[in-house]
Design a protein around this motif. Sequence first.
Motif, PDB file in Angstrom:
ATOM      1  N   HIS A  45       0.856  -1.193   0.000  1.00  0.00           N
ATOM      2  CA  HIS A  45       0.000   0.000   0.000  1.00  0.00           C
ATOM      3  C   HIS A  45       0.896   1.248   0.000  1.00  0.00           C
ATOM      4  O   HIS A  45       2.041   1.211   0.450  1.00  0.00           O
ATOM      5  CB  HIS A  45      -0.917  -0.012   1.239  1.00  0.00           C
ATOM      6  N   ASP A  61      -3.755   1.548  -4.219  1.00  0.00           N
ATOM      7  CA  ASP A  61      -4.750   1.803  -3.173  1.00  0.00           C
ATOM      8  C   ASP A  61      -5.506   0.503  -2.899  1.00  0.00           C
ATOM      9  O   ASP A  61      -5.229  -0.529  -3.525  1.00  0.00           O
ATOM     10  CB  ASP A  61      -5.666   2.981  -3.548  1.00  0.00           C
ATOM     11  N   MET A  85      -6.351  -6.018   4.565  1.00  0.00           N
ATOM     12  CA  MET A  85      -6.043  -6.020   3.128  1.00  0.00           C
ATOM     13  C   MET A  85      -5.546  -7.404   2.693  1.00  0.00           C
ATOM     14  O   MET A  85      -5.910  -7.909   1.625  1.00  0.00           O
ATOM     15  CB  MET A  85      -4.988  -4.961   2.808  1.00  0.00           C
ATOM     16  N   TYR A 133     -17.188  -0.196   4.180  1.00  0.00           N
ATOM     17  CA  TYR A 133     -15.843   0.183   3.752  1.00  0.00           C
ATOM     18  C   TYR A 133     -14.927  -1.029   3.909  1.00  0.00           C
ATOM     19  O   TYR A 133     -15.050  -1.788   4.880  1.00  0.00           O
ATOM     20  CB  TYR A 133     -15.389   1.343   4.636  1.00  0.00           C
ATOM     21  N   ASN A 135     -12.150  -1.390   4.986  1.00  0.00           N
ATOM     22  CA  ASN A 135     -11.381  -1.408   6.234  1.00  0.00           C
ATOM     23  C   ASN A 135     -12.211  -2.054   7.349  1.00  0.00           C
ATOM     24  O   ASN A 135     -12.690  -1.392   8.274  1.00  0.00           O
ATOM     25  CB  ASN A 135     -10.987   0.019   6.658  1.00  0.00           C
ATOM     26  N   SER A 150     -12.510   3.835  -0.865  1.00  0.00           N
ATOM     27  CA  SER A 150     -12.683   5.285  -1.016  1.00  0.00           C
ATOM     28  C   SER A 150     -12.696   5.685  -2.491  1.00  0.00           C
ATOM     29  O   SER A 150     -13.247   6.722  -2.842  1.00  0.00           O
ATOM     30  CB  SER A 150     -11.608   6.056  -0.241  1.00  0.00           C
ATOM     31  N   HIS A 220      -7.615  12.986   2.006  1.00  0.00           N
ATOM     32  CA  HIS A 220      -8.339  11.708   1.890  1.00  0.00           C
ATOM     33  C   HIS A 220      -9.717  11.902   2.531  1.00  0.00           C
ATOM     34  O   HIS A 220      -9.836  12.607   3.540  1.00  0.00           O
ATOM     35  CB  HIS A 220      -7.537  10.620   2.628  1.00  0.00           C
ATOM     36  N   GLU A 222     -11.288  10.143   4.480  1.00  0.00           N
ATOM     37  CA  GLU A 222     -11.372   9.709   5.882  1.00  0.00           C
ATOM     38  C   GLU A 222     -11.147  10.893   6.830  1.00  0.00           C
ATOM     39  O   GLU A 222     -11.297  10.762   8.044  1.00  0.00           O
ATOM     40  CB  GLU A 222     -10.331   8.629   6.180  1.00  0.00           C
ATOM     41  N   SER A 236      -9.321   9.233  -2.908  1.00  0.00           N
ATOM     42  CA  SER A 236      -8.563   8.083  -2.405  1.00  0.00           C
ATOM     43  C   SER A 236      -7.070   8.320  -2.617  1.00  0.00           C
ATOM     44  O   SER A 236      -6.672   9.283  -3.288  1.00  0.00           O
ATOM     45  CB  SER A 236      -8.980   6.830  -3.171  1.00  0.00           C
ATOM     46  N   THR A 237      -6.260   7.412  -2.115  1.00  0.00           N
ATOM     47  CA  THR A 237      -4.815   7.589  -2.280  1.00  0.00           C
ATOM     48  C   THR A 237      -4.446   7.661  -3.769  1.00  0.00           C
ATOM     49  O   THR A 237      -3.675   8.528  -4.175  1.00  0.00           O
ATOM     50  CB  THR A 237      -4.044   6.458  -1.570  1.00  0.00           C
TER      51      THR A 237
HETATM   52  P1  13P Z   1      -7.236   3.874  -0.027  1.00  0.00           P
HETATM   53  O1  13P Z   1      -8.313   2.950  -0.505  1.00  0.00           O
HETATM   54  O2  13P Z   1      -7.454   5.286  -0.497  1.00  0.00           O
HETATM   55  O3  13P Z   1      -5.904   3.345  -0.397  1.00  0.00           O
HETATM   56  O4  13P Z   1      -7.323   3.975   1.564  1.00  0.00           O
HETATM   57  C1  13P Z   1      -6.954   2.919   2.410  1.00  0.00           C
HETATM   58  C2  13P Z   1      -6.771   3.364   3.799  1.00  0.00           C
HETATM   59  O5  13P Z   1      -6.603   2.585   4.716  1.00  0.00           O
HETATM   60  C3  13P Z   1      -6.797   4.775   4.048  1.00  0.00           C
HETATM   61  O6  13P Z   1      -6.506   5.026   5.380  1.00  0.00           O
END
Ligand code: 13P
Length: 341
Positions: A45, A61, A85, A133, A135, A150, A220, A222, A236-237
């Motif tokens: 990542h 990402d 992940m 999400y 995560n 994201s 981001h 978040e 997103s990233t």
């Molecule tokens: P991304 O999907 O943008 O890579 O974000 C993952 C993440 O854990 C952001 O904190």
Amino acid sequence: MTDPNGTVILPDASAKTLQDIDPTLDLESEIKRLCAEKNAIILAHYYQEGEIQDLADYVGDSLDLSRKAAATDADMILFSGVTFMAEVAKILSPDKIVVVPDAEAGCSLEDSCQAEPFKAWREAHPDHISLTYINCSAAVKALSDVIVTSSSAEYIINNLPKDQPILFAPDRHLGAYLKRKTGRDDMVLWPGTCVVHEQFSAREITRLKSRNPKALVAAHPECPETIVEVSDYVGSTSGILNFIKESSADTFIVATEQHIIHQMQKDAPNKTFLAAPGSDGSCNCASCPYMALNTLEKIYLALVNEAPRLELSEDLRTAALKPLENMLDLAPKPKAAQNAA
Ligand code: 13P
Ligand code: SF4
């Protein structure tokens, strides 16, 4: 170590440990040699240390990495990110050996959303579908309808029927951002947060911007709303990386985990990147403590020991697979392959 979410097989007593590593070993070449010998691929990542990103076969990402895990023909996936992940990689590629550098690399969002209370929340909203999400644990995925990342959430929500009520877990800031972007005012949110993105200070970012008036702020989703409000771009990233590559500006304030700056410097060596500060004016808060557990030494050991290794019961895996497949079906299709290391 066994838990209801799945199993991480830890190295056994005969396994090599950090103390066994010869300090003169060229770790990068040894890791590459082991990958070739074991037909292993390293997925990393953007929040990993620069040296890990540089060594990886693919950096991306969450959505990119899920797709890569589903498509690879390697026998082993070394996932350098956080454990949820790697769990996704195992759900999508059950025949592969999936190993992680450190089994303790969790995520505050995943921790905030345990399966039992999540199940009760779903039961209290029987007419709602659950967009979750990525995560989160495999057990929470298994209780969800569609997983989102994201980079895919807004697109997926916009393609759902307008009268479909939605539950969104576990990130309340991402959920609130999606509510504002999609107009789904009645979306019900789980109260989780990311420990990294929650700590930025809108006041300190504004002060930094006043000292660098041409700088654009990229955040981001978040991040809390106060940060989004002072940002020029939210994504997103991979979205942030694309924004920076395509922008004509030459200075950026980066409101996400600071190790992504390594990739930005590679993509745009002549541009300047300033890590967004926290409330004390420093930028130390922008480091994910879970991602930081991974090191080159632990990657080497994981390849040698083939552990810590992810295993999931077939019942849990197939239940978690369905909402992940829904995501891969419903997400916007990728542009030409990008972000290869
Ligand atoms: P991304 O999907 O943008 O890579 O974000 C993952 C993440 O854990 C952001 O904190
Ligand atoms: Fe979880 Fe936040 Fe770390 Fe991403 S940056 S892995 S959301 S704690």
